[in-house]
Design a protein around this motif. Sequence first.
Motif, mmCIF file in Angstrom:
data_model
loop_
_atom_site.group_PDB
_atom_site.id
_atom_site.type_symbol
_atom_site.label_atom_id
_atom_site.label_comp_id
_atom_site.label_asym_id
_atom_site.label_seq_id
_atom_site.Cartn_x
_atom_site.Cartn_y
_atom_site.Cartn_z
ATOM 1 N N HIS A 44 12.937 9.853 0.898
ATOM 2 C CA HIS A 44 13.353 9.574 -0.480
ATOM 3 C C HIS A 44 13.084 8.106 -0.830
ATOM 4 C CE1 HIS A 44 15.657 10.728 -4.080
ATOM 5 N NE2 HIS A 44 16.178 9.514 -4.034
ATOM 6 N N LEU A 45 13.393 7.219 0.087
ATOM 7 C CA LEU A 45 13.197 5.778 -0.165
ATOM 8 C C LEU A 45 11.717 5.433 -0.257
ATOM 9 C CD1 LEU A 45 16.033 4.641 2.187
ATOM 10 C CD2 LEU A 45 15.941 4.160 -0.259
ATOM 11 N N GLU A 46 10.883 6.155 0.493
ATOM 12 C CA GLU A 46 9.431 5.918 0.385
ATOM 13 C C GLU A 46 8.934 6.285 -1.016
ATOM 14 O OE1 GLU A 46 7.594 7.847 3.764
ATOM 15 O OE2 GLU A 46 8.561 6.421 5.137
ATOM 16 N N LYS A 47 9.553 7.272 -1.630
ATOM 17 C CA LYS A 47 9.204 7.597 -3.028
ATOM 18 C C LYS A 47 9.691 6.492 -3.960
ATOM 19 C CE LYS A 47 9.454 12.567 -2.444
ATOM 20 N NZ LYS A 47 10.415 13.683 -2.599
ATOM 21 N N HIS A 48 10.915 6.035 -3.743
ATOM 22 C CA HIS A 48 11.485 4.992 -4.610
ATOM 23 C C HIS A 48 10.636 3.717 -4.574
ATOM 24 C CE1 HIS A 48 14.496 2.429 -6.539
ATOM 25 N NE2 HIS A 48 14.282 1.560 -5.568
ATOM 26 N N TYR A 49 10.201 3.330 -3.381
ATOM 27 C CA TYR A 49 9.427 2.093 -3.228
ATOM 28 C C TYR A 49 7.931 2.378 -3.040
ATOM 29 C CZ TYR A 49 13.487 -1.102 -2.926
ATOM 30 O OH TYR A 49 14.600 -1.875 -3.206
ATOM 31 N N ALA A 50 7.430 3.470 -3.615
ATOM 32 C CA ALA A 50 6.035 3.891 -3.416
ATOM 33 C C ALA A 50 5.026 2.784 -3.748
ATOM 34 C CB ALA A 50 5.738 5.134 -4.246
ATOM 35 N N ASP A 51 5.306 1.957 -4.762
ATOM 36 C CA ASP A 51 4.364 0.883 -5.149
ATOM 37 C C ASP A 51 4.172 -0.131 -4.031
ATOM 38 O OD1 ASP A 51 5.661 2.084 -7.295
ATOM 39 O OD2 ASP A 51 6.025 0.207 -8.375
ATOM 40 N N LEU A 52 5.112 -0.203 -3.091
ATOM 41 C CA LEU A 52 5.054 -1.246 -2.051
ATOM 42 C C LEU A 52 4.456 -0.728 -0.743
ATOM 43 C CD1 LEU A 52 8.546 -2.892 -2.722
ATOM 44 C CD2 LEU A 52 6.295 -3.691 -3.466
ATOM 45 N N LYS A 53 4.084 0.562 -0.738
ATOM 46 C CA LYS A 53 3.485 1.142 0.461
ATOM 47 C C LYS A 53 2.251 0.320 0.829
ATOM 48 C CE LYS A 53 3.136 5.552 2.616
ATOM 49 N NZ LYS A 53 3.690 6.872 2.595
ATOM 50 N N GLY A 54 2.100 -0.025 2.108
ATOM 51 C CA GLY A 54 0.955 -0.840 2.513
ATOM 52 C C GLY A 54 1.327 -2.302 2.734
ATOM 53 N N LYS A 55 2.448 -2.755 2.138
ATOM 54 C CA LYS A 55 2.904 -4.131 2.382
ATOM 55 C C LYS A 55 3.417 -4.230 3.824
ATOM 56 C CE LYS A 55 2.938 -5.702 -2.027
ATOM 57 N NZ LYS A 55 2.122 -6.795 -2.531
ATOM 58 N N SER A 56 3.274 -5.420 4.407
ATOM 59 C CA SER A 56 3.680 -5.596 5.808
ATOM 60 C C SER A 56 5.183 -5.337 5.992
ATOM 61 C CB SER A 56 3.346 -7.011 6.272
ATOM 62 O OG SER A 56 4.001 -7.934 5.433
ATOM 63 N N PHE A 58 7.002 -3.188 4.373
ATOM 64 C CA PHE A 58 7.410 -1.853 3.902
ATOM 65 C C PHE A 58 8.217 -1.057 4.944
ATOM 66 C CE2 PHE A 58 6.650 2.675 2.938
ATOM 67 C CZ PHE A 58 7.140 2.743 1.638
ATOM 68 N N PRO A 59 7.734 -0.945 6.207
ATOM 69 C CA PRO A 59 8.522 -0.175 7.186
ATOM 70 C C PRO A 59 9.928 -0.741 7.380
ATOM 71 C CG PRO A 59 6.298 -0.587 8.024
ATOM 72 C CD PRO A 59 6.450 -1.428 6.785
ATOM 73 N N GLY A 60 10.030 -2.066 7.454
ATOM 74 C CA GLY A 60 11.341 -2.709 7.607
ATOM 75 C C GLY A 60 12.226 -2.483 6.390
ATOM 76 N N LEU A 61 11.624 -2.501 5.213
ATOM 77 C CA LEU A 61 12.365 -2.265 3.970
ATOM 78 C C LEU A 61 12.972 -0.856 3.968
ATOM 79 C CD1 LEU A 61 13.138 -2.917 0.971
ATOM 80 C CD2 LEU A 61 10.820 -2.168 0.347
ATOM 81 N N ILE A 62 12.156 0.118 4.371
ATOM 82 C CA ILE A 62 12.640 1.512 4.382
ATOM 83 C C ILE A 62 13.775 1.682 5.398
ATOM 84 C CG2 ILE A 62 11.966 3.920 4.810
ATOM 85 C CD1 ILE A 62 10.895 2.660 2.145
ATOM 86 N N LYS A 63 13.615 1.077 6.588
ATOM 87 C CA LYS A 63 14.668 1.166 7.626
ATOM 88 C C LYS A 63 15.965 0.520 7.133
ATOM 89 C CE LYS A 63 12.535 2.703 11.625
ATOM 90 N NZ LYS A 63 11.637 3.519 10.794
ATOM 91 N N TYR A 64 15.835 -0.641 6.529
ATOM 92 C CA TYR A 64 17.002 -1.362 5.970
ATOM 93 C C TYR A 64 17.691 -0.508 4.911
ATOM 94 C CZ TYR A 64 18.567 -4.685 2.181
ATOM 95 O OH TYR A 64 19.200 -5.339 1.154
ATOM 96 N N LEU A 107 21.336 -14.587 0.765
ATOM 97 C CA LEU A 107 20.446 -15.686 1.163
ATOM 98 C C LEU A 107 19.001 -15.273 1.388
ATOM 99 C CD1 LEU A 107 22.884 -17.357 3.733
ATOM 100 C CD2 LEU A 107 22.066 -18.407 1.602
ATOM 101 N N GLN A 108 18.774 -14.045 1.862
ATOM 102 C CA GLN A 108 17.421 -13.677 2.314
ATOM 103 C C GLN A 108 16.836 -12.518 1.530
ATOM 104 O OE1 GLN A 108 17.290 -12.794 6.531
ATOM 105 N NE2 GLN A 108 15.792 -14.432 6.811
ATOM 106 N N THR A 109 15.511 -12.572 1.310
ATOM 107 C CA THR A 109 14.791 -11.522 0.579
ATOM 108 C C THR A 109 15.016 -10.143 1.205
ATOM 109 O OG1 THR A 109 13.115 -13.113 -0.040
ATOM 110 C CG2 THR A 109 12.486 -10.804 -0.191
ATOM 111 N N GLY A 110 15.031 -10.080 2.516
ATOM 112 C CA GLY A 110 15.177 -8.794 3.209
ATOM 113 C C GLY A 110 16.604 -8.282 3.238
ATOM 114 N N ARG A 111 17.550 -9.014 2.668
ATOM 115 C CA ARG A 111 18.962 -8.588 2.570
ATOM 116 C C ARG A 111 19.481 -9.047 1.213
ATOM 117 N NH1 ARG A 111 17.413 -6.307 6.359
ATOM 118 N NH2 ARG A 111 18.285 -6.086 8.454
#
Length: 148
Positions: A44-56, A58-64, A107-111
């Motif tokens: 489901h999250l891969e659909k939500h963030y489909a535009d970002l597929k291919g970014k380095s 992306f896998p970490g974003l989906i796991k988070y 503080l951080q982009t990934g959180r």
Amino acid sequence: TERTYIMIKPDGVQRNLVGKIIQRFEERGFKLVALKLAQASEEHLEKHYADLKGKSFFPGLIKYMASGPVVCMVWSGLDAVKTGRAMLGTTNPLQSAAGSIRGDFCLQTGRNICHGSDSVENAEKEIKLWFPDGVVQWTSALEGWTYE
Ligand code: GTP
Ligand code: MG
């Protein structure tokens, strides 16, 4: 009226910021038309963030984003998409203005605590993806005190 999809990410839920984030949208004058707590799947999250597929990242974003429950919301009101983004702050919280959600709480982009749709078109797509059964239509008694 315009609608936007706002989602409190797993770090926002774990850090007990749900009430504060909802309060900011309520106090600004937006109307809540959908709300749920959900454990999203990676698919489901891969659909939500489909535009970002291919970014380095992306896998970490989906796991988070799948690491715990998220709070899914639709807020409606004047210029909801652009104003919602301004209330969130910039993607990198270190550059977010104080007074914005990211500028005040992280503080951080990934959180970075909270998602907001970046265009009216994407908002409508995201609302369909997260609330396939639709949202709630209701009239706020405060409308005449919020809009001229
Ligand atoms: P969202 O509201 O979540 O869509 O954020 P955004 O629109 O401000 O940024 P974007 O859509 O470009 O990226 C989506 C999310 O991916 C960001 O909010 C971050 O959580 C994450 N992200 C974006 N860029 C990076 C990056 O360079 N590194 C890491 N670790 N995460 C990133
Ligand atoms: Mg985005």
